[in-house]
Design a protein around this motif. Structure first.
Motif, short mmCIF file in Angstrom:
data_model
loop_
_atom_site.label_atom_id
_atom_site.label_comp_id
_atom_site.label_asym_id
_atom_site.label_seq_id
_atom_site.Cartn_x
_atom_site.Cartn_y
_atom_site.Cartn_z
N MET A 1 15.69 -32.08 0.37
CA MET A 1 16.32 -32.68 1.05
C MET A 1 15.75 -34.73 0.71
O MET A 1 16.66 -35.85 0.69
CB MET A 1 16.13 -33.43 2.24
CG MET A 1 17.26 -32.14 2.88
SD MET A 1 17.35 -31.48 4.34
CE MET A 1 18.09 -33.25 5.29
N ALA A 2 14.01 -34.65 0.85
CA ALA A 2 14.10 -35.93 0.01
C ALA A 2 14.36 -36.30 -1.30
O ALA A 2 14.52 -37.58 -1.30
CB ALA A 2 12.91 -35.94 0.23
N LYS A 3 14.11 -35.47 -2.69
CA LYS A 3 14.68 -36.11 -3.48
C LYS A 3 16.37 -36.46 -3.59
O LYS A 3 16.63 -37.29 -4.75
CB LYS A 3 14.68 -34.19 -4.73
CG LYS A 3 12.85 -33.97 -5.10
CD LYS A 3 12.64 -33.37 -5.30
CE LYS A 3 11.36 -33.14 -6.05
NZ LYS A 3 10.76 -31.92 -7.18
N GLY A 4 16.95 -35.32 -2.77
CA GLY A 4 18.37 -35.68 -3.04
C GLY A 4 19.04 -36.97 -2.25
O GLY A 4 19.51 -37.47 -2.81
N PHE A 5 18.24 -37.63 -1.28
CA PHE A 5 18.48 -38.99 -0.48
C PHE A 5 17.77 -40.02 -2.03
O PHE A 5 18.38 -40.94 -2.01
CB PHE A 5 17.32 -38.73 0.28
CG PHE A 5 17.61 -40.10 1.08
CD1 PHE A 5 17.94 -40.22 2.42
CD2 PHE A 5 16.27 -41.06 1.37
CE1 PHE A 5 18.28 -41.30 3.10
CE2 PHE A 5 16.16 -42.11 2.24
CZ PHE A 5 17.17 -42.00 3.01
N GLU A 6 16.48 -39.68 -2.18
CA GLU A 6 15.96 -40.90 -3.10
C GLU A 6 16.84 -41.26 -4.69
O GLU A 6 16.94 -42.20 -5.24
CB GLU A 6 14.42 -40.68 -3.31
CG GLU A 6 14.06 -41.03 -2.34
CD GLU A 6 13.51 -42.09 -1.45
OE1 GLU A 6 14.03 -43.24 -1.92
OE2 GLU A 6 12.77 -42.60 -0.67
#
Length: 459
Positions: free
Chosen positions: A350-355
């Motif tokens: 989720m963090a990768k998609g977010f960033e």
């Protein structure tokens, strides 16, 4: 001669109750949110050129003579603190030796300043309000220019507007979709700008080709919002799909107070700090932290965040354009020991998609193509707003003084309402504040229809 009305736009399916209901809500959504969307896209388009604007406005402060000599970095902080009349909070170390370092200074009255310092001589080359022109553009973009409750309320408004932007695109696609008539509009058929069909086709063509970019901008802008963004970050961290766990050798993550929140680490690691207890070592030093960053091979430019609390690690965050280049060092300011070295590979899904979404939203991830595409989305919003306004003006009612706005008439029957609800309810579930505003709009629409009905009966 013009085409018969039935062929041009009054086929039974096109003008069905469901079509007119969606058209009505598309109209009201545009009236309510387009002014805000125009402001957001104007400031967003300007922010895409942040670096160019900074260079143009602050060139005299940024440019310094290149030199192999470097002054003691701790002298940078002293000079900045004196010039800015406060405490040095972070340092942006540029990529090139002919550029000044930028130091954020927090003043006792709560205000901030950006101080430009020549790294070779520790001479102050200029002082501006924090972030300068582009920070003001950014604050306008998020409607956070005002602090306190007003700023919070305006930030919530941004979230509602973003949700309604998606509804605008969804209802617009429904209206564009081909039915028992000519195929959907894919190019301008009318060249006379004095006629309403030209503006209708321009509106439809623009929405079809650029609507996906507008939806992307609205969705990826949601993480900045006060309600949905906080909830999303909470879920991301709670599920373990966000920031990586603190290294075993370090203490657990702590939530930084506002003055200690690290800069440049991205949204996934915002407010995350690591303790670095002192045990009689020398005082923390920027020189020592920069030496550690160099030893660890951290490329410039990067930002060094200086905590006010002596028992917190200093954060050194690489300033990147592509999300996958993210890297943050957490360094003991007294000893130079690395408490943590976090890289893109350690982030959750989720963090990768977010960033990644944020990097694309800001036009950085894929270079100039990315920037041009986001700029096209911003320009398209203005084209849609202007063409929509012209269409309304050309079909406006004879008298606007009788509370007639020229909205499509409300069709009777549950089928018409179902068509609208099938579009907006899923989006309202995903974005609760948009859902609440939808309920308010439904109540207002019902009140307007009731009032109009009573006036008709009275007459």
């Amino acid at each position: 001669m013009g085409r018969p009305a039935k062929i041009r736009g009054e086929a039974p399916d096109m003008m069905s109750g469901a079509y007119r209901a969606v058209w009505r809500w598309h109209f009201y959504a545009g009236v309510l949110v387009m002014p805000f969307l125009m402001l957001l896209t104007l400031t967003g388009a300007l922010y895409l050129f942040k670096d160019e604007i900074d260079q143009a406005v602050y060139r005299a402060m940024i440019q310094v003579p290149a030199s192999a000599q470097t002054a003691d970095p701790d002298q940078w902080l002293t000079a900045a603190a004196v010039a800015g009349q406060g405490r040095a909070a972070n340092v942006l170390v540029p990529a090139r030796s002919d550029q000044a370092v930028r130091i954020r200074v927090d003043r006792p009255d709560g205000s901030r300043r950006t101080v430009f310092v020549d790294p070779h001589t520790a001479r102050v080359t200029g002082v501006t309000a924090y972030g300068g022109v582009t920070e003001t553009i950014k604050a306008l973009h998020s409607l956070s220019l005002f602090g306190g409750p007003v700023g919070k309320a305006l930030n919530i408004l941004v979230e509602i507007v973003a949700g309604w932007a998606v509804i605008l695109c969804a209802t617009g696609l429904y209206l564009w979709w081909p039915r028992r008539r000519e195929g959907a509009v894919l190019r301008l058929k009318e060249t006379d700008a004095g006629r309403r069909p030209f503006w209708r086709d321009l509106h439809a063509v623009t929405g079809f080709y650029v609507g996906g970019v507008i939806i992307f901008l609205a969705v990826t802008g949601m993480p900045w919002s006060a309600v949905w963004g906080d909830q999303f970050m909470g879920v991301m961290r709670g599920t373990g799909l966000g920031r990586p766990p603190a290294p075993a050798a370090a203490s657990p993550w702590s939530h930084a107070k506002p003055h200690d929140a690290p800069a440049g680490v991205g949204w996934t690691l915002e407010n995350a700090v690591l303790p670095a207890p002192t045990h009689g070592h020398a005082a923390p030093s920027l020189r020592r932290v920069l030496l550690t960053a160099r030893e660890q091979g951290l490329p410039r430019p990067f930002t060094v965040s200086i905590p006010q609390s002596a028992d917190l690690a200093w954060t050194v965050a690489r300033q990147t354009r592509q999300a996958e280049d993210a890297r943050s060092l957490y360094v003991d300011g007294a000893t130079g020991a690395v408490k943590a070295d976090l890289r893109w590979e350690q982030f959750g899904v989720m963090a990768k998609g977010f960033e990644w979404g944020i990097a694309v939203h800001q036009g950085m991830q894929y270079g100039w193509i990315n920037r041009i595409l986001m700029l096209a989305g911003c320009i398209a919003v203005w084209v849609l707003a202007i063409s929509g306004l012209v269409m309304w003006w050309k079909r406006r009612p004879p008298s606007l003084s009788r509370r007639r706005l020229g909205a499509p008439p409300s069709p009777p029957g549950p089928r018409a309402r179902t068509a609208v609800l099938c579009i907006v309810i899923p989006l309202s579930i995903l974005y609760p504040l948009t859902g609440l505003s939808l309920v308010a709009a439904l109540l207002l629409d019902r009140a307007v229809r009731t009032f109009a009905g009573s006036k008709t009966v009275a007459s």
